[in-house]
Motif scaffolding. Structure first.
Motif, PDB file in Angstrom:
ATOM      1  N   ASP A  40     -37.054  37.051 -41.418  1.00 57.21           N
ATOM      2  CA  ASP A  40     -36.208  35.906 -40.840  1.00 57.21           C
ATOM      3  C   ASP A  40     -35.032  36.514 -40.564  1.00 57.21           C
ATOM      4  O   ASP A  40     -34.847  37.621 -40.642  1.00 57.21           O
ATOM      5  CB  ASP A  40     -36.033  34.816 -41.743  1.00 57.21           C
ATOM      6  CG  ASP A  40     -35.376  34.985 -43.021  1.00 57.21           C
ATOM      7  OD1 ASP A  40     -34.654  35.836 -43.151  1.00 57.21           O
ATOM      8  OD2 ASP A  40     -35.584  34.124 -44.012  1.00 57.21           O
ATOM      9  N   PRO A  41     -33.888  35.981 -39.977  1.00 62.34           N
ATOM     10  CA  PRO A  41     -32.765  36.407 -39.399  1.00 62.34           C
ATOM     11  C   PRO A  41     -31.958  37.094 -40.291  1.00 62.34           C
ATOM     12  O   PRO A  41     -30.867  37.883 -40.262  1.00 62.34           O
ATOM     13  CB  PRO A  41     -32.108  35.203 -38.844  1.00 62.34           C
ATOM     14  CG  PRO A  41     -33.085  34.356 -38.491  1.00 62.34           C
ATOM     15  CD  PRO A  41     -34.245  34.444 -39.354  1.00 62.34           C
ATOM     16  N   TYR A  96     -35.416  41.127 -44.603  1.00 60.55           N
ATOM     17  CA  TYR A  96     -36.299  42.332 -43.922  1.00 60.55           C
ATOM     18  C   TYR A  96     -36.886  43.270 -44.956  1.00 60.55           C
ATOM     19  O   TYR A  96     -36.646  43.180 -46.245  1.00 60.55           O
ATOM     20  CB  TYR A  96     -35.584  43.143 -43.173  1.00 60.55           C
ATOM     21  CG  TYR A  96     -34.195  43.771 -43.691  1.00 60.55           C
ATOM     22  CD1 TYR A  96     -34.258  44.927 -44.551  1.00 60.55           C
ATOM     23  CD2 TYR A  96     -32.947  43.233 -43.306  1.00 60.55           C
ATOM     24  CE1 TYR A  96     -33.179  45.566 -45.257  1.00 60.55           C
ATOM     25  CE2 TYR A  96     -31.734  43.927 -44.099  1.00 60.55           C
ATOM     26  CZ  TYR A  96     -31.953  44.873 -44.795  1.00 60.55           C
ATOM     27  OH  TYR A  96     -30.634  45.650 -45.350  1.00 60.55           O
ATOM     28  N   PRO A 136     -42.199  36.916 -37.559  1.00 64.47           N
ATOM     29  CA  PRO A 136     -40.770  36.695 -38.308  1.00 64.47           C
ATOM     30  C   PRO A 136     -40.286  35.218 -37.715  1.00 64.47           C
ATOM     31  O   PRO A 136     -40.549  34.794 -36.687  1.00 64.47           O
ATOM     32  CB  PRO A 136     -39.964  37.870 -37.529  1.00 64.47           C
ATOM     33  CG  PRO A 136     -40.797  38.870 -37.184  1.00 64.47           C
ATOM     34  CD  PRO A 136     -42.266  38.268 -36.717  1.00 64.47           C
ATOM     35  N   ALA A 137     -39.660  34.681 -38.849  1.00 63.92           N
ATOM     36  CA  ALA A 137     -39.342  33.407 -38.672  1.00 63.92           C
ATOM     37  C   ALA A 137     -38.065  33.466 -37.921  1.00 63.92           C
ATOM     38  O   ALA A 137     -37.188  34.410 -37.861  1.00 63.92           O
ATOM     39  CB  ALA A 137     -38.820  32.658 -40.083  1.00 63.92           C
ATOM     40  N   GLU A 138     -37.874  32.089 -36.990  1.00 65.97           N
ATOM     41  CA  GLU A 138     -36.651  32.162 -35.919  1.00 65.97           C
ATOM     42  C   GLU A 138     -35.457  31.602 -36.799  1.00 65.97           C
ATOM     43  O   GLU A 138     -34.247  31.900 -36.497  1.00 65.97           O
ATOM     44  CB  GLU A 138     -36.991  30.945 -34.970  1.00 65.97           C
ATOM     45  CG  GLU A 138     -38.111  31.715 -34.072  1.00 65.97           C
ATOM     46  CD  GLU A 138     -38.325  30.536 -32.646  1.00 65.97           C
ATOM     47  OE1 GLU A 138     -37.441  29.673 -32.704  1.00 65.97           O
ATOM     48  OE2 GLU A 138     -39.164  30.886 -32.025  1.00 65.97           O
ATOM     49  N   HIS A 139     -35.593  30.997 -38.064  1.00 67.65           N
ATOM     50  CA  HIS A 139     -34.591  30.681 -38.636  1.00 67.65           C
ATOM     51  C   HIS A 139     -34.685  30.860 -40.176  1.00 67.65           C
ATOM     52  O   HIS A 139     -36.076  31.235 -40.615  1.00 67.65           O
ATOM     53  CB  HIS A 139     -34.510  29.010 -38.741  1.00 67.65           C
ATOM     54  CG  HIS A 139     -34.155  28.652 -37.398  1.00 67.65           C
ATOM     55  ND1 HIS A 139     -32.984  28.785 -36.674  1.00 67.65           N
ATOM     56  CD2 HIS A 139     -34.905  28.016 -36.591  1.00 67.65           C
ATOM     57  CE1 HIS A 139     -33.089  28.293 -35.358  1.00 67.65           C
ATOM     58  NE2 HIS A 139     -34.176  27.710 -35.378  1.00 67.65           N
ATOM     59  N   LYS A 140     -33.638  30.994 -41.060  1.00 70.02           N
ATOM     60  CA  LYS A 140     -33.943  31.418 -42.341  1.00 70.02           C
ATOM     61  C   LYS A 140     -34.867  30.766 -43.106  1.00 70.02           C
ATOM     62  O   LYS A 140     -34.598  29.297 -43.022  1.00 70.02           O
ATOM     63  CB  LYS A 140     -32.384  31.186 -43.055  1.00 70.02           C
ATOM     64  CG  LYS A 140     -32.429  31.794 -44.574  1.00 70.02           C
ATOM     65  CD  LYS A 140     -31.134  31.452 -45.268  1.00 70.02           C
ATOM     66  CE  LYS A 140     -31.246  31.874 -46.504  1.00 70.02           C
ATOM     67  NZ  LYS A 140     -30.030  31.645 -47.443  1.00 70.02           N
ATOM     68  N   LEU A 141     -35.612  31.275 -43.788  1.00 67.46           N
ATOM     69  CA  LEU A 141     -36.748  30.624 -44.568  1.00 67.46           C
ATOM     70  C   LEU A 141     -36.080  29.873 -45.700  1.00 67.46           C
ATOM     71  O   LEU A 141     -35.385  30.776 -46.575  1.00 67.46           O
ATOM     72  CB  LEU A 141     -37.778  31.449 -44.841  1.00 67.46           C
ATOM     73  CG  LEU A 141     -38.847  32.095 -43.753  1.00 67.46           C
ATOM     74  CD1 LEU A 141     -39.582  33.155 -44.302  1.00 67.46           C
ATOM     75  CD2 LEU A 141     -39.420  30.958 -43.090  1.00 67.46           C
TER      76      LEU A 141
END
Length: 404
Positions: A203-204, A207, A284-289
């Motif tokens: 996510d942002p 990693y 990958p998520a667009e926002h923090k999971l």
């Protein structure tokens, strides 16, 4: 003279009047980018103080073989391993005699015997002592063993005599020291080096990555540049300065690294030291999971395989001479040989990263290089810069179809 950038030089100072030139020699070597550690004999301290040389070099001066404080920090064996060049200036007739006999009764002579770095002597003595048959015999013995002699020069001497025996001036010695590293083995070649880890976004803010520091790859890039090559270094995220005369491309993910490598092609030699992530999150998520408070079983992360950068480049129609690295924790040589075959490589470098002294983020390494004929070349543990120079030399031999 850029050849001295980042070089590690031990300057040994013997007990002669020319020892006073050691201060200027340290300054010249430092100005040219070298890291200098000074070793003095007891008699040298009568001509110039250790404090002066410490101030100029930026490091404590090493004086005694059996110094508890020194052995607790950088002992004599570590110091011998550290050096890229050992330069003794002035080298008195007495020092030359002891070295010719293999005598190691002080720190300086012990270092010379213990190092695998090149050794150079700058003779300095009375003209009659230089011409004496015993000194000439010792000089011949040392040169036959591969020791370089810088000088001596001829001229007026402190004793009033005129003749050969003067130590070369600091500028001349610095030039000779630089020439020790001018191999030119890869002049005219384009070398592509990959280094460091890759990061694959979850996510942002999160990693997937690994422990690779990039030190081995950067050392290889530096060694290739010093051998005269045009070097392109494609690096994942690391905290390392770009080596002199190297073009660097920074990337983050495996896919970015592949694109950067393809854009740098064609090249003559590919040396892939990077620890590329084998897998990446599929989406990958667009926002923090966020944690799901209703779930006690954790989170499922779907991974997909990354492109195999090394195999892709080694199978091109314009493929370069391809060298891969196999960082393994078990069955080292078997796994490395499999990668050599499966990725269509010319050489594979096997590196045991389960050993903390030569694993990720270490300052030293020990490697075994395997070729297509299953022939193995082993390089014993030493600094990564030395391993890199040895590897470049081996690659040069294969390119010229010489026997390693």
């Amino acid at each position: 003279m850029q050849r001295l950038a980042n070089k590690r030089i031990i300057l040994g100072i013997g007990g002669g009047i020319a020892a006073y030139k050691g201060a200027e020699l340290v300054r010249r070597l430092k100005d040219l980018g070298a890291d200098v550690r000074v070793v003095m004999t007891r008699s040298a301290q009568e001509f110039i103080t250790p404090l002066t040389l410490q101030a100029l070099s930026g490091h404590p001066v090493h004086l005694d073989l059996l110094d508890p404080a020194a052995e607790a920090a950088m002992g004599h064996i570590e110091l011998a391993r550290w050096a890229d060049l050992v330069l003794v200036a002035p080298a008195t007739a007495e020092i030359m005699a002891r070295l010719a006999q293999g005598n190691a009764n002080d720190l300086l002579t012990t270092l010379v015997l213990a190092t695998d770095a090149p050794v150079a002597l700058a003779p300095a003595m009375n003209q009659a002592m230089w011409r004496d048959p015993a000194t000439q015999h010792n000089a011949q013995v040392l040169t036959q063993r591969g020791v370089r002699l810088f000088g001596p020069a001829a001229g007026s001497q402190a004793c009033g005599d005129i003749g050969p025996g003067r130590m070369l001036e600091p500028d001349q010695l610095a030039q000779h020291a630089a020439e020790c590293f001018e191999s030119g083995l890869l002049t005219g070649k384009h070398v592509l080096v990959t280094a460091g880890p890759t990061r694959e976004a979850i996510d942002p803010v999160r990693y997937i990555t690994n422990h690779s520091s990039g030190k081995m790859g950067f050392a290889v890039a530096r060694a290739a540049a010093e051998a005269g090559a045009r070097v392109t270094l494609v690096s994942g995220p690391v905290q390392l300065a770009t080596p002199e005369r190297v073009d660097r491309i920074n990337v983050t993910s495996a896919r970015e690294m592949l694109l950067a490598c393809e854009s740098a092609m064609p090249c003559d030699i590919l040396i892939a030291t990077a620890a590329v992530a084998d897998f990446r999150p599929e989406l990958p998520a667009e926002h923090k999971l966020k944690k799901d408070p209703g779930s006690a079983d954790g989170m499922l992360l779907q991974l997909v395989r990354n492109p195999d950068i090394l195999a892709s480049l080694a199978q091109r129609n314009d493929r370069p001479f391809s060298v891969g690295f196999a960082a393994e924790t078990q069955h080292l040589l078997d796994y490395a040989a499999g990668k050599l075959r499966d990725k269509n490589l010319d050489l594979i470098v096997a590196n045991d990263v389960s050993n903390s002294s030569i694993g990720f983020d270490s300052e030293e390494n020990a490697i075994t290089v395997i070729d297509r004929s299953h022939r193995q070349t082993h390089f014993a543990q030493t600094s990564k810069s030395k391993i890199a120079n040895q590897l470049i030399g081996l690659i040069h031999q294969y390119l010229n179809k010489d026997e390693p």
